[in-house]
Design a protein around this motif. Structure first.
Motif, short mmCIF file in Angstrom:
data_model
loop_
_atom_site.label_atom_id
_atom_site.label_comp_id
_atom_site.label_asym_id
_atom_site.label_seq_id
_atom_site.Cartn_x
_atom_site.Cartn_y
_atom_site.Cartn_z
N VAL A 63 44.36 32.99 56.95
CA VAL A 63 43.06 32.40 57.18
C VAL A 63 43.24 30.90 57.39
O VAL A 63 43.92 30.26 56.59
CB VAL A 63 42.14 32.66 55.98
CG1 VAL A 63 40.73 32.17 56.25
CG2 VAL A 63 42.14 34.14 55.65
N PRO A 64 42.69 30.34 58.46
CA PRO A 64 42.95 28.93 58.73
C PRO A 64 42.37 27.98 57.69
O PRO A 64 42.75 26.82 57.65
CB PRO A 64 42.29 28.70 60.10
CG PRO A 64 41.39 29.84 60.32
CD PRO A 64 41.96 30.98 59.56
N THR A 69 44.61 33.76 50.87
CA THR A 69 44.23 35.04 51.45
C THR A 69 45.18 35.44 52.57
O THR A 69 45.56 34.60 53.39
CB THR A 69 42.80 34.97 52.00
OG1 THR A 69 41.97 34.42 51.00
CG2 THR A 69 42.29 36.34 52.38
N LEU A 70 45.55 36.70 52.57
CA LEU A 70 46.37 37.23 53.65
C LEU A 70 45.77 38.55 54.10
O LEU A 70 45.25 39.32 53.27
CB LEU A 70 47.80 37.45 53.15
CG LEU A 70 48.81 37.93 54.19
CD1 LEU A 70 49.19 36.78 55.10
CD2 LEU A 70 50.05 38.47 53.51
N ILE A 71 45.82 38.82 55.38
CA ILE A 71 45.25 40.05 55.90
C ILE A 71 46.35 40.85 56.59
O ILE A 71 47.14 40.29 57.35
CB ILE A 71 44.12 39.75 56.90
CG1 ILE A 71 43.04 38.92 56.19
CG2 ILE A 71 43.50 41.02 57.44
CD1 ILE A 71 42.33 38.00 57.09
N SER A 72 46.38 42.13 56.30
CA SER A 72 47.42 42.96 56.92
C SER A 72 46.79 44.18 57.57
O SER A 72 45.84 44.76 57.06
CB SER A 72 48.44 43.38 55.86
OG SER A 72 47.83 44.19 54.90
N GLU A 106 38.81 34.21 62.61
CA GLU A 106 38.08 33.23 63.39
C GLU A 106 38.28 31.84 62.79
O GLU A 106 38.58 31.71 61.61
CB GLU A 106 36.60 33.62 63.31
CG GLU A 106 35.74 33.03 64.33
CD GLU A 106 34.28 33.14 63.90
OE1 GLU A 106 33.43 33.02 64.75
OE2 GLU A 106 34.05 33.34 62.69
N ARG A 107 38.10 30.81 63.60
CA ARG A 107 38.46 29.46 63.14
C ARG A 107 37.65 29.00 61.93
O ARG A 107 38.10 28.19 61.15
CB ARG A 107 38.32 28.47 64.27
CG ARG A 107 36.90 28.38 64.77
CD ARG A 107 36.74 27.22 65.71
NE ARG A 107 35.40 27.22 66.23
CZ ARG A 107 34.73 26.13 66.54
NH1 ARG A 107 35.29 24.95 66.39
NH2 ARG A 107 33.51 26.20 67.02
N SER A 108 36.42 29.52 61.81
CA SER A 108 35.61 29.12 60.65
C SER A 108 36.13 29.77 59.37
O SER A 108 35.76 29.37 58.26
CB SER A 108 34.15 29.53 60.87
OG SER A 108 34.10 30.94 60.98
N PHE A 331 54.07 32.43 58.46
CA PHE A 331 54.25 31.28 57.59
C PHE A 331 52.91 31.00 56.92
O PHE A 331 51.86 31.17 57.54
CB PHE A 331 54.65 30.06 58.41
CG PHE A 331 56.00 29.51 58.06
CD1 PHE A 331 56.17 28.81 56.89
CD2 PHE A 331 57.09 29.68 58.89
CE1 PHE A 331 57.40 28.29 56.55
CE2 PHE A 331 58.33 29.18 58.56
CZ PHE A 331 58.49 28.48 57.38
N SER A 332 52.92 30.57 55.67
CA SER A 332 51.65 30.22 55.04
C SER A 332 51.19 28.88 55.59
O SER A 332 51.98 28.11 56.13
CB SER A 332 51.82 30.12 53.53
OG SER A 332 52.49 28.94 53.19
#
Lengths: 443, 721
Positions: A63-64, A69-72, A106-108, A331-332
């Motif tokens: 997530v930017p 948080t990580l999504i897989s 998404e960027r937000s 990469f985080s």
């Protein structure tokens, strides 16, 4: 009687007269050696595995706006959102039938967008109210999580990416489609030749440029303002993944089927800037560190490697017995961690610096570590230190494969040199390694 | 249109005629002509096509067009532009797009370059924001022309330009100090506070001191200073000095008027008691007597000082020692009779005792020396030593006597205590000569450092010591030692002693040798020759071994018959021999008394720590060596240097998301600045050139907007804060 503010540390007078501190080089050398050894002692990069998926993990996304948080997305169409510090699932959903081919936030940082083989693009809210308690509940809750929107495409999608500074989306599959988040039809479709387009990626700095890689071994650059593809590069082997450097607008790196990674300058495509070798089977995924100085790659040879942009060989190799073929790496956003998703259905969390210490450090600790690092850097060319510093343990299979590859490449080189020797002088030209993997550049 | 074409045709024909007119065209001319023709034909091929399109669309003069169409194919090099195929169009669009984008992304080149070469990078990158400074009322815009002025007046009259209103926040930001400023201020205030405390403490201690003497000295000091100041003032500004003197005089007069100086509490009390108490009266009388004496003494001392000054002026040529001598002081100031007696007695006893003690010490030492001598017979040398001791004793007595006498009679220098010490030393050196294993040896030469220890050689000690003592004597003479007769000490030169002792020693040895061997040298040299031969052989062998050998790969039986009596041909041997390269002679090859084993020269431990080849980024060995030469640890370098040296190349914040670079970073790029600089440079160069050529410099227009100048950035950062 002077006491430092931060604690009960007495001030100590120190005389830097070199006569009083003899053997400075010898002592620093020993310190450097010890630092190198300590580095090895503390090199424990594996932090943990996030298990839960029941099929291979195909895509990872972070997530930017958040670090935790990580999504897989997995090959059975399941989407999971992980809370990394807690090492557990925040929510999950059966996102698609078949593979989850692409995941992007998404960027937000509010919505997750996924695409899959089932010809759909789905938009999910990142913050779902359902919180998992135990496994039974999870299965039920999986049914409860519903996407916010859903778009239907004409064919299956293979990848998705989001522009960094606006709400434009791009998907790949039969062709590259440009989408607006508020429209159900693509704004524009790019096509140049007809083959499956595997991946698509926006440039993160020069945000109007995007690139795709296709099954017919080519890499295509597009400009979304002029709405045309602008250049095509044909490699000798297929490209599995591509990533733009987030700090250098014109550089990108590709993970190639021929085990190597190549860094390109988009202005000079006839030759790679650098060839990064070390993997022994196809490189499947590549992702840049947000600092733009290094990138991580995952490979079919069951290893994760970290490369410096300017160097041809990896600085670090990560593997565990249980980790199978790595399909995706990430990469985080603070450049301190690396995530890998592999065939063994686990997401693994690694440190990007294998011997880094986690958490906050006292100023004195910081200084000590800096000193050690500098010492290592200073004496890194000394044979003893170099030997220790460079040593890495790899599984036997990889070791053997590397050996074999070395034998093969040196044999080819030898053969080439002999051919050159026995042919008319000047008739056989030397091949530049950086050019030798490129077939052609199409306008 | 047609006329133009005909002109073109004419031109073409003209040029053709030209070339035809020339009898023998030179190759240069021919080439030029060919180029001309080529240019013209290109022009023609472009022009008509455009014009065709234009007229075709407007539909004018189609008849003429048809004629032209017929004519056109006849013109050389004309190709009609066929409509492009769609793939072709796309290809061109792609190419153009790529070129544009490549050109566009070049703008990042500077910052990328900067980042790659930066000593230190820190992430996340600073946020750059652009802020517009509004019109500030304080600054009147620079108006050059009348029109500008008028415009400005009009605008300001219409209140178009509004003064920038400072919000409370802005004001706070403006007035707030940066961290550096705060630190600086704190530091300064801390320094002042400590200084104040220090001074306060000092003053407190001074004021608390109860010693009247101390205060008197302070007062004296102060007065002296004032006097000197006044003197100086008198030199520089006589008027002010006079004023000051007058003031001082007034003060004195006031004091006199109060009669405070005549009054004494003690005296007044005694006066009261004197009527009844006789002792009090006596005390008063004693006091007045003392007073008178003091007054007399003061007068006397003044006279004496004057006399002394004269005498000192006379003495100054001979007298070099300026040391402050307490004894001399006491002698100089003749105290009041009663006091003088006591002090004098005390001093006398003190010096008497002191001298006696010294004498006793000397005696003891001499006796000790005597005792430590283990030689049973009294040789010549001992006699000389005894003589020497006697003489020294005499000298000492003389000196002490003269000391005493001097104290009574003269007021010039008295002998230093050091002299005695020096004489002691002298005696010690003596005894050192006496026997090499004497414990006194230790004091002969002082071994202060490790180097001294290393350089220390027992043979050298004696002469060195002797010479030293001689020097010391000479020095003492220079430093004025009037009592000790230096010439007589010189007689006691150690050389005499040395020679006698050493002689005896050697004589004894040689005697014994002679008894055993008649000619010891003959055998010795025989052995030497043998050893030398052996050594030379070994040396040659070693040198041969060090030379790389030729390697012969020839095998018997290949290409020729072989057997027990058959030798291989020299040709074959030569052909299959790999000749070893000649090795450069070692640095010890010219030294015939050394076997140099190169391999043993470096210890294996050192070899292990040597790099086999020059490491990558370095181009010269010296660079590489320099890179590891200097230490970086805080043990070896100052703390601040250490910190500077260990600065990390990459700094990342914990828990901060690092965003990709965005367009605002371009503002930070120094390239714009650099470009401005370059522009200026070139401008200056141009100016110079123009001045040389006599032209007037052209006023430059708006050249480049300087992004992110330091002022602007500072402001923006503050406003962000």
């Amino acid at each position: 009687d002077y006491v430092r503010e931060c604690g009960q540390v007495q001030k100590v007078q120190h005389n830097p007269d070199p006569k009083l501190h003899p053997f400075e080089r010898a002592r620093e050398y020993t310190r450097a050696l010890n630092a190198t050894k300590l580095d090895k002692v503390f090199a424990k990069p594996f932090i943990g595995a996030l298990s839960g998926h029941i099929d291979s993990i195909w895509k990872l996304a972070n997530v930017p706006t958040r670090l935790s948080t990580l999504i897989s997305g997995s090959c059975d169409g399941e989407l999971r959102v992980w809370d990394i510090p807690q090492r557990r699932v925040t929510w999950k959903a059966q996102a698609h039938r078949g593979f989850v081919r692409g995941v992007v936030v998404e960027r937000s940082g509010k919505n997750v967008i996924t695409c899959g083989d089932d010809q759909t693009i789905k938009v999910w809210s990142l913050d779902q109210s359902t919180i998992m308690e135990d496994d039974d509940e999870q299965d039920e809750s999986k049914e409860n999580v519903k996407p916010l929107h859903e778009f239907l495409g004409k064919a299956g999608f293979l990848d998705i990416d989001c522009q960094w500074d606006s709400d434009l989306l791009v998907t790949s599959g039969m062709q590259v489609d440009l989408w607006d988040m508020n429209r159900s039809e693509p704004l524009h479709s790019f096509s140049w030749g007809a083959d499956t387009i595997n991946t698509v990626k926006f440039n993160r700095v020069e945000t109007n440029v995007l690139s795709s890689t296709a099954s017919d071994r080519n890499i295509v650059l597009y400009d979304i303002r002029s709405k045309t593809p602008i250049r095509k590069l044909v490699m000798k082997m297929c490209t599995n993944s591509l990533c733009w450097n987030p700090m250098e607008a014109f550089n990108f790196t590709i993970a190639c089927e021929d085990c190597n990674l190549y860094t390109f300058d988009m202005r000079k495509l006839q030759q790679a800037m650098n060839v990064h070798k070390d993997h022994v089977r196809a490189a499947m995924s590549v992702d840049y560190s947000p600092t733009g100085r290094e990138f991580v790659s995952g490979s079919y040879d069951q290893t994760v490697r970290i490369f410096r942009v300017s160097e041809g060989h990896s600085r670090e190799v990560y593997h565990t017995k249980r980790m199978q073929r790595v399909f995706c790496v990430k990469f985080s956003a603070d450049s301190k961690f690396v995530f890998s998703g592999s065939d063994d259905t686990n997401v693994r969390v690694w440190k990007s610096q294998s011997s880094a210490r986690l958490g906050t450090l006292l100023p004195r600790q910081k200084q000590q570590l800096r000193y050690r690092k500098q010492l290592k850097k200073k004496y890194v060319h000394m044979p003893e230190i170099r030997r220790i510093e460079r040593h890495r343990h790899v599984p036997k299979s990889i070791y053997k494969a590397t050996e074999l590859r070395h034998i093969m490449s040196s044999a080819a080189e030898r053969k080439e040199s002999r051919r050159r020797k026995h042919s008319k002088p000047g008739s056989r030209k030397f091949k530049v390694e950086r050019k030798s993997h490129i077939v052609q550049e199409d306008e | 249109m047609s006329s133009r074409d005909s002109i073109g045709m004419n031109n073409l024909s003209d040029s053709g005629n030209d070339s035809g007119v020339e009898d023998g065209p030179s190759p240069v001319n021919l080439q030029a002509d060919i180029q001309k023709i080529a240019k013209k034909s290109r022009h023609r091929s472009e022009r008509p096509s455009v014009r065709l399109a234009a007229t075709g669309s407007t539909g004018v003069d189609l008849g003429a067009l048809a004629v032209l169409r017929k004519e056109l194919p006849n013109v050389d090099g004309f190709v009609e532009a066929a409509p492009r195929s769609k793939p072709e169009q796309k290809r061109i669009a792609r190419k153009r797009g790529y070129e544009e984008i490549s050109e566009d992304v070049n703008k990042w080149q500077g910052i990328v370059h900067q980042q790659r070469n930066a000593r230190q990078l820190s992430f996340p990158l600073d946020k750059n924001s652009i802020s517009i400074i509004k019109q500030d009322n304080k600054f009147q815009p620079l108006m050059k022309t009348e029109l500008e002025k008028e415009m400005y007046e009009l605008l300001s009259g219409a209140e178009m330009i509004k003064p920038k209103e400072e919000s409370a926040e802005d004001k706070a930001v403006r007035e707030a100090m940066t961290l550096e400023e705060v630190l600086e201020r704190n530091k300064e205030s801390w320094r002042l506070r400590t200084l104040r405390n220090k001074l306060g403490k000092k003053a407190h201690i001074r004021n608390k001191t109860k010693s009247k003497k101390f205060h008197r000295i302070l007062k004296k000091d102060r007065l002296r200073k004032e006097a000197s100041n006044l003197e100086q003032l008198g030199k520089t500004e006589p008027g002010r000095a006079l004023d000051k003197l007058q003031k001082l005089d007034e003060i004195r007069i006031e004091e006199r008027m109060t009669l405070k100086h005549k009054k004494s509490k003690w005296a007044a009390n005694l006066q009261l008691r004197a009527k009844t108490d006789k002792t009090a009266l006596a005390a008063l009388q004693e006091n007045s007597r003392l007073h008178e004496e003091m007054v007399n003494k003061l007068k006397k001392t003044k006279e004496e000082e004057e006399a002394e000054d004269d005498s000192e002026e006379d003495d100054s040529d001979t007298d070099d020692s300026d040391e402050h001598d307490p004894e001399a002081d006491t002698q100089n100031s003749t105290p009041a009779p009663g006091v003088q007696d006591k002090s004098y007695k005390k001093m006398k006893t003190f010096w008497g005792e002191y001298n006696r003690q010294k004498e006793e010490e000397m005696k003891d030492q001499l006796e000790e020396i005597r005792r430590q001598r283990k030689q049973p017979k009294k040789g010549q040398d001992e006699q000389t030593i005894e003589e020497a001791n006697k003489m020294i004793k005499d000298k000492l007595k003389q000196s002490t006597k003269s000391n005493k006498g001097k104290k009574k009679t003269t007021c010039s220098n008295n002998p230093d205590v050091n002299d005695n010490v020096k004489i002691n030393e002298y005696e010690f050196t003596f005894s050192s000569m006496d026997k090499p294993d004497n414990p006194m040896n230790e004091s002969a030469v002082r071994l202060r450092t490790l180097d001294d220890m290393e350089n220390f050689k027992p043979d050298k000690v004696a002469p060195v010591a002797a010479s030293k003592t001689l020097k010391q004597v000479a020095n003492n003479k220079k430093k004025s030692l009037p009592e000790v007769d230096a010439s007589k000490i010189r007689v006691l030169e150690t050389k005499v002693l040395e020679s006698s002792v050493v002689k005896d020693f050697f004589n004894n040895d040689s005697d014994s040798d002679e008894a055993e061997n008649d000619d010891p040298n003959a055998d010795l040299f025989d052995e030497d020759d043998l050893a030398l031969d052996e050594f030379n052989k070994a040396r040659e062998a070693a040198e041969d071994a060090a030379q790389p050998k030729d390697v012969c790969h020839a095998l018997p039986g290949w290409g020729s018959w072989t057997g027990p009596d058959i030798k291989m041909s020299a040709k074959i041997i030569e052909r299959f021999t790999d000749k070893a390269p000649k090795k450069a002679p070692s640095k010890f090859s010219d030294k015939k008394n050394v076997i140099y084993n190169e391999e043993a020269d470096l210890h294996q431990n050192i070899r292990n720590r040597m790099v086999s080849e020059l490491p990558f980024p370095f181009l010269q060995v010296s660079d590489w060596e320099a890179s590891i030469r200097g230490p970086i640890g805080r043990t070896f370098v100052p703390e601040l240097v250490h910190r500077k040296l260990i600065e990390p190349a990459l700094v990342t914040e914990i828990g901060a998301v690092i965003k990709p670079m965005d367009q605002t970073q371009l503002l930070k790029d120094n390239r714009a600045k650099q470009a401005v600089k370059d522009n200026k440079k070139t401008k200056n160069q141009k100016k110079e050139e123009m001045e040389k050529s006599g032209e007037k410099p052209v006023r430059p227009g708006n050249q480049l907007i300087e992004f992110g100048s330091s002022k602007k950035r500072k402001f923006s950062r503050k406003s962000v804060n």
